[in-house]
Design an enzyme around this catalytic site. Structure first.
Site, PDB file in Angstrom:
ATOM      1  N   ARG A  47       3.341 -30.411  10.549  1.00  0.00           N
ATOM      2  CA  ARG A  47       2.777 -29.254  11.247  1.00  0.00           C
ATOM      3  C   ARG A  47       2.132 -28.276  10.264  1.00  0.00           C
ATOM      4  NH1 ARG A  47       8.230 -29.239  14.904  1.00  0.00           N
ATOM      5  NH2 ARG A  47       7.582 -30.956  16.263  1.00  0.00           N
ATOM      6  N   THR A  58       3.150  -1.128   8.680  1.00  0.00           N
ATOM      7  CA  THR A  58       3.708  -2.020   9.698  1.00  0.00           C
ATOM      8  C   THR A  58       3.960  -3.427   9.171  1.00  0.00           C
ATOM      9  OG1 THR A  58       1.482  -2.654  10.336  1.00  0.00           O
ATOM     10  CG2 THR A  58       2.491  -0.835  11.579  1.00  0.00           C
ATOM     11  N   GLY A  92      -1.283  -5.276   8.490  1.00  0.00           N
ATOM     12  CA  GLY A  92      -2.546  -5.350   7.749  1.00  0.00           C
ATOM     13  C   GLY A  92      -2.428  -6.147   6.467  1.00  0.00           C
ATOM     14  N   ASP A 123       0.873  -1.175   0.000  1.00  0.00           N
ATOM     15  CA  ASP A 123       0.000   0.000   0.000  1.00  0.00           C
ATOM     16  C   ASP A 123       0.914   1.229   0.000  1.00  0.00           C
ATOM     17  OD1 ASP A 123       0.913   0.329   2.590  1.00  0.00           O
ATOM     18  OD2 ASP A 123      -1.075   0.409   3.512  1.00  0.00           O
ATOM     19  N   CYS A 153       3.283  -2.993   3.970  1.00  0.00           N
ATOM     20  CA  CYS A 153       2.426  -1.843   4.293  1.00  0.00           C
ATOM     21  C   CYS A 153       3.155  -1.062   5.377  1.00  0.00           C
ATOM     22  CB  CYS A 153       1.014  -2.279   4.689  1.00  0.00           C
ATOM     23  SG  CYS A 153       0.891  -3.208   6.230  1.00  0.00           S
ATOM     24  N   HIS A 176      10.854 -23.780   8.513  1.00  0.00           N
ATOM     25  CA  HIS A 176       9.898 -24.523   9.350  1.00  0.00           C
ATOM     26  C   HIS A 176       8.438 -24.322   8.949  1.00  0.00           C
ATOM     27  CE1 HIS A 176      12.679 -25.248  13.080  1.00  0.00           C
ATOM     28  NE2 HIS A 176      13.225 -25.646  11.934  1.00  0.00           N
ATOM     29  N   ARG A 206       9.129 -33.320  10.028  1.00  0.00           N
ATOM     30  CA  ARG A 206       8.135 -33.002  11.074  1.00  0.00           C
ATOM     31  C   ARG A 206       7.465 -31.647  10.811  1.00  0.00           C
ATOM     32  NH1 ARG A 206      13.062 -31.762  13.071  1.00  0.00           N
ATOM     33  NH2 ARG A 206      13.323 -29.906  14.376  1.00  0.00           N
ATOM     34  N   HIS A 207       8.195 -30.783  10.117  1.00  0.00           N
ATOM     35  CA  HIS A 207       7.624 -29.462   9.824  1.00  0.00           C
ATOM     36  C   HIS A 207       6.500 -29.569   8.804  1.00  0.00           C
ATOM     37  CE1 HIS A 207      10.757 -27.933  12.286  1.00  0.00           C
ATOM     38  NE2 HIS A 207      11.687 -28.481  11.507  1.00  0.00           N
TER      39      HIS A 207
HETATM   40  C1  RB5 Z   1      -1.904   2.896   6.338  1.00  0.00           C
HETATM   41  O1  RB5 Z   1      -1.909   4.138   6.938  1.00  0.00           O
HETATM   42  C2  RB5 Z   1      -1.543   1.835   7.374  1.00  0.00           C
HETATM   43  O2  RB5 Z   1      -2.617   1.608   8.217  1.00  0.00           O
HETATM   44  C3  RB5 Z   1      -1.130   0.561   6.671  1.00  0.00           C
HETATM   45  O3  RB5 Z   1      -0.043   0.821   5.838  1.00  0.00           O
HETATM   46  C4  RB5 Z   1      -0.697  -0.596   7.540  1.00  0.00           C
HETATM   47  O4  RB5 Z   1       0.281  -0.211   8.453  1.00  0.00           O
HETATM   48  C5  RB5 Z   1      -1.761  -1.402   8.128  1.00  0.00           C
HETATM   49  O5  RB5 Z   1      -1.538  -2.427   8.787  1.00  0.00           O
END
Ligand code: RB5
Length: 146
Positions: free
Chosen positions: A135, A66, A69, A8, A64, A97, A131-132
């Site tokens: 799982r 973080t 998402g 994104d 994205c 794994h 084994r992996h």
């Molecule tokens: C977008 O602002 C932000 O929410 C997205 O990039 C992401 O971090 C969501 O998990």
């Protein structure tokens, strides 16, 4: 080898850097967007990348802000195992794994040099099976409602 990449707007800059890096390394890169900083919705790109990774039976990279998402969205596609990693060891183990087929990174949490190193670790490692496999098959059972 083909690698699907998608992000994104929050992951756009890191995705761009890694797209170029993958090309330098000789990978065939399939970039599903986004293509600029305009605000978009990460589930659209997680889904696109996940569906394409399954269709092409290849590996993928999603980014994205973080990495959370877009990995959650990609993981809703049947057959996708997307691993959000912030260091190399987890990226290696995600392949060895967990047979992860998508690496997720945070564009606002992970610097470019570290991201390259995490991506290297992911691409270098192979699934160990044994084994992996048992799982991972249990994860697939959940997905299949068995
Ligand atoms: C977008 O602002 C932000 O929410 C997205 O990039 C992401 O971090 C969501 O998990």
């Amino acid at each position: 080898m083909k690698i699907v990449v998608a992000s994104d707007h929050g992951g756009f800059d890191l995705k761009e850097s890694l797209r170029l890096y993958l090309k330098e390394l000789g990978y065939e890169v399939l970039d599903l967007g986004c293509y600029d900083h305009n605000s978009v919705d990460y589930p659209d790109y997680g889904r696109l990348a996940g569906e394409r990774v399954i269709e092409e039976n290849c590996l993928g990279l999603v980014v994205c802000g973080t990495g959370i998402g877009i990995s959650l969205a990609a993981n809703k596609v049947k057959g996708v195992r997307a691993a959000l990693c912030s260091e190399e060891y987890s990226a290696t183990m995600a392949r060895r794994h967990n047979n992860a087929n998508i690496l997720a990174l945070g564009g606002r949490t992970t610097g470019v040099d570290l991201a390259k190193s995490i991506l290297d670790a992911f691409l270098k490692a192979d699934f160990e099976g044994g084994r992996h496999e048992r799982r991972v098959n249990k994860i697939i059972d959940i997905e299949e409602g068995r």
